[in-house]
Scaffold this motif. Structure first.
Motif, PDB file in Angstrom:
ATOM      1  N   UNK A   1      11.501 103.964  89.397  1.00  6.14           N
ATOM      2  CA  UNK A   1      12.677 103.164  89.735  1.00  6.14           C
ATOM      3  C   UNK A   1      11.713 102.317  91.428  1.00  6.14           C
ATOM      4  N   UNK A   2      12.268 100.886  90.727  1.00  2.43           N
ATOM      5  CA  UNK A   2      11.471  99.604  91.693  1.00  2.43           C
ATOM      6  C   UNK A   2      12.323  98.805  92.230  1.00  2.43           C
ATOM      7  N   UNK A   3      12.549  98.689  93.650  1.00  5.70           N
ATOM      8  CA  UNK A   3      13.852  98.265  93.768  1.00  5.70           C
ATOM      9  C   UNK A   3      13.206  96.611  93.508  1.00  5.70           C
ATOM     10  N   UNK A   4      13.582  95.271  93.036  1.00  3.99           N
ATOM     11  CA  UNK A   4      12.688  94.253  93.357  1.00  3.99           C
ATOM     12  C   UNK A   4      13.497  92.671  93.780  1.00  3.99           C
ATOM     13  N   UNK A   5      14.622  93.531  94.131  1.00  2.00           N
ATOM     14  CA  UNK A   5      16.293  92.638  94.675  1.00  2.00           C
ATOM     15  C   UNK A   5      17.130  93.554  95.425  1.00  2.00           C
ATOM     16  N   UNK A   6      16.850  93.776  97.227  1.00  2.00           N
ATOM     17  CA  UNK A   6      17.304  94.431  97.277  1.00  2.00           C
ATOM     18  C   UNK A   6      18.780  93.960  97.718  1.00  2.00           C
ATOM     19  N   UNK A   7      19.881  94.281  98.395  1.00  2.00           N
ATOM     20  CA  UNK A   7      20.954  93.844  98.524  1.00  2.00           C
ATOM     21  C   UNK A   7      20.851  92.769  99.920  1.00  2.00           C
ATOM     22  N   UNK A   8      21.476  91.550 100.141  1.00  2.52           N
ATOM     23  CA  UNK A   8      21.690  91.328 101.187  1.00  2.52           C
ATOM     24  C   UNK A   8      23.744  91.274 102.540  1.00  2.52           C
ATOM     25  N   UNK A  52      32.172  90.660  99.775  1.00  2.00           N
ATOM     26  CA  UNK A  52      32.876  90.981  99.252  1.00  2.00           C
ATOM     27  C   UNK A  52      32.145  90.970  97.627  1.00  2.00           C
ATOM     28  N   UNK A  53      30.972  90.643  98.254  1.00  2.00           N
ATOM     29  CA  UNK A  53      30.267  90.694  96.801  1.00  2.00           C
ATOM     30  C   UNK A  53      29.047  90.689  96.746  1.00  2.00           C
ATOM     31  N   UNK A  54      28.301  91.817  96.704  1.00  2.00           N
ATOM     32  CA  UNK A  54      27.030  92.096  96.554  1.00  2.00           C
ATOM     33  C   UNK A  54      25.874  93.061  95.600  1.00  2.00           C
ATOM     34  N   UNK A  55      24.289  92.882  95.120  1.00  2.00           N
ATOM     35  CA  UNK A  55      23.764  92.514  93.625  1.00  2.00           C
ATOM     36  C   UNK A  55      22.441  93.572  94.503  1.00  2.00           C
ATOM     37  N   UNK A  56      22.048  94.292  93.514  1.00  2.00           N
ATOM     38  CA  UNK A  56      20.904  95.125  93.467  1.00  2.00           C
ATOM     39  C   UNK A  56      19.946  95.192  91.884  1.00  2.00           C
ATOM     40  N   UNK A  57      18.834  94.393  92.766  1.00  2.00           N
ATOM     41  CA  UNK A  57      18.491  94.077  91.106  1.00  2.00           C
ATOM     42  C   UNK A  57      16.710  95.650  90.983  1.00  2.00           C
ATOM     43  N   UNK A  58      16.712  96.341  90.084  1.00  2.00           N
ATOM     44  CA  UNK A  58      16.072  97.240  89.937  1.00  2.00           C
ATOM     45  C   UNK A  58      15.024  97.214  88.896  1.00  2.00           C
ATOM     46  N   UNK A  59      13.967  97.758  88.031  1.00  2.00           N
ATOM     47  CA  UNK A  59      13.320  98.208  87.082  1.00  2.00           C
ATOM     48  C   UNK A  59      13.338  99.660  87.047  1.00  2.00           C
TER      49      UNK A  59
END
Length: 434
Positions: free
Chosen positions: A52-59, A95-102
């Motif tokens: 698992x690689x996190x390419x966009x961590x949470x803000x 109230x909203x966050x995102x995590x992108x991984x591959x």
């Protein structure tokens, strides 16, 4: 090929809390996923390990593994499948966050890229007291309570919704005084808001016990969604001597029917505790309004009526007296009370307003001592010095020259002016201008 099957992912988490970063990863058609290893067509016979690689961590939060920030290196898929990764929210109001991984294979083959949406569920937190200072005041005086003395913050509430509750019985014999609100009649209040404190509306009034004295008043703070928390003591120290605030200025020159901006020299105050400072910083409170106009503060684009102002606003040319132009009186007055720092004096100071009246206003006070003139039928008469005697009130008899303005012409004759220097013929001359 469809290596993996991953449905849309949404992670719920409470504001300021943490939650398992749970992501459902399933094997695709004709593929087998076990212990982080994927087997099937187009892959090595023994299968391949997935990372698992996190390419966009949470803000607005952080991903952690075993209580530590997630490392930059890829992680085995088993850490994700074993629910070992947690999302920690940073208590912000977002109230909203995102995590992108591959997910990648050992051969750096990207199997899929996914984005996990994190929905933050708000929590109404209790207000936090950030400033609680000792209130020090003199015997028989008032103390202006400021935000640096009593300050609470709450990201979920406005200052008007942060409410202080006084728990100590301020009517007891031992109480050194009470809290008072400028806009509420009566002697004492047991509830007020952070907005009241920020707007300089809350005072502590000393009375009762003989100084020197130390006393603690218990208060709590709440908002509409959270009940009052634990009591917090506020220390009150009463000293024996009060500073004496005095006003050196006794009068201010203002203009009739105009806006007169106050100068720094118009109001100069001093205190018995501070003789060295060239200009004492004072706040003035109007105890009695003038009758001919009002004081206003410049809040662009308009002048707004005010009942209090400071030396700072005077120094910046933002305070003015606006004359209403409805009265021709040349004198008026305003009664002021003074406050310096957190000390507010009960002494009242009367300042005269010298109204500079224009010529047009003075002329309205003219009165004629002689208001009739005898003339023969068909003849003419010269207006002499004693024909129209004018008196200007309340000035001295030596009023100087006077100009006459004709409001209504005579109906049975006319007024003529002689500019030739010789006696005119009957009916000759230039008509008198109005």
């Amino acid at each position: 090929p469809q290596w993996l099957h991953i449905p849309a992912q949404t992670l719920p988490v409470l504001e300021g809390e943490s939650a398992v970063f749970r992501v459902n990863v399933a094997q695709g058609t004709n593929y087998r996923l076990a212990n982080g290893t994927l087997s099937g067509p187009y892959l090595p016979a023994a299968g391949t390990h997935i990372s698992v690689e996190v390419i966009s961590p949470p803000q607005y939060g952080q991903l952690q593994l075993a209580g530590q920030p997630l490392p930059d290196d890829p992680l085995p898929l088993t850490e994700l499948q074993g629910n070992n990764i947690r999302y920690i929210h940073d208590s912000s109001e977002e109230m909203r966050d995102y995590v992108t991984m591959r997910l990648v294979t050992e051969q750096t083959l990207v199997l899929t890229t996914l984005t996990v949406q994190i929905d933050v569920q708000p929590v109404d937190d209790a207000p936090q007291l950030v400033n609680v200072s000792k209130l020090v005041l003199a015997a028989g005086s008032k103390l202006l309570v400021t935000s640096s003395m009593l300050g609470a913050v709450d990201a979920d509430s406005s200052q008007k919704d942060i409410v202080y509750h006084v728990l100590t019985d301020m009517d007891s014999v031992a109480a050194p005084g009470y809290f008072k609100h400028r806009d509420i009649s009566g002697k004492r209040v047991t509830m007020f808001t952070q907005h009241d404190v920020s707007e300089n509306r809350v005072l502590f009034v000393q009375h009762g016990q003989t100084p020197p004295l130390m006393f603690a008043i218990n208060i709590t703070v709440s908002n509409p969604g959270v009940s009052a928390g634990d009591a917090v003591p506020v220390q009150i120290k009463v000293e024996a001597t009060a500073p004496v605030l005095s006003l050196k200025s006794k009068s201010i020159d203002v203009n009739f029917n105009e806006t007169t901006i106050l100068r720094p020299s118009d109001l100069v105050a001093s205190t018995s505790f501070d003789h060295q400072r060239p200009r004492l910083k004072v706040r003035y409170f109007i105890a009695k309004l003038p009758s001919t106009g009002h004081f206003a503060i410049n809040t662009p684009p308009a002048w707004i009526s005010t009942l209090n102002f400071s030396t700072a606003t005077i120094d910046h040319g933002r305070i003015a007296f606006i004359h209403h132009g409805q009265s021709a009186q040349s004198r008026d007055s305003v009664v002021l009370r003074l406050a310096s720092g957190t000390y507010e004096s009960e002494m009242q100071h009367t300042v005269l307003l010298n109204i500079q009246l224009p010529f047009e206003t003075v002329s309205t006070t003219l009165s004629t001592k002689k208001n009739s003139l005898d003339v023969n039928e068909g003849g003419n008469v010269h207006l002499k010095k004693d024909s129209m005697v004018v008196q200007i009130l309340p000035s001295s008899p030596e009023n100087g020259d006077v100009a006459y303005f004709i409001e209504e012409l005579p109906h049975h004759g006319k007024l003529l002016i002689n500019s030739s220097g010789v006696r005119p013929v009957q009916g000759s001359g230039t008509p008198v201008p109005r």
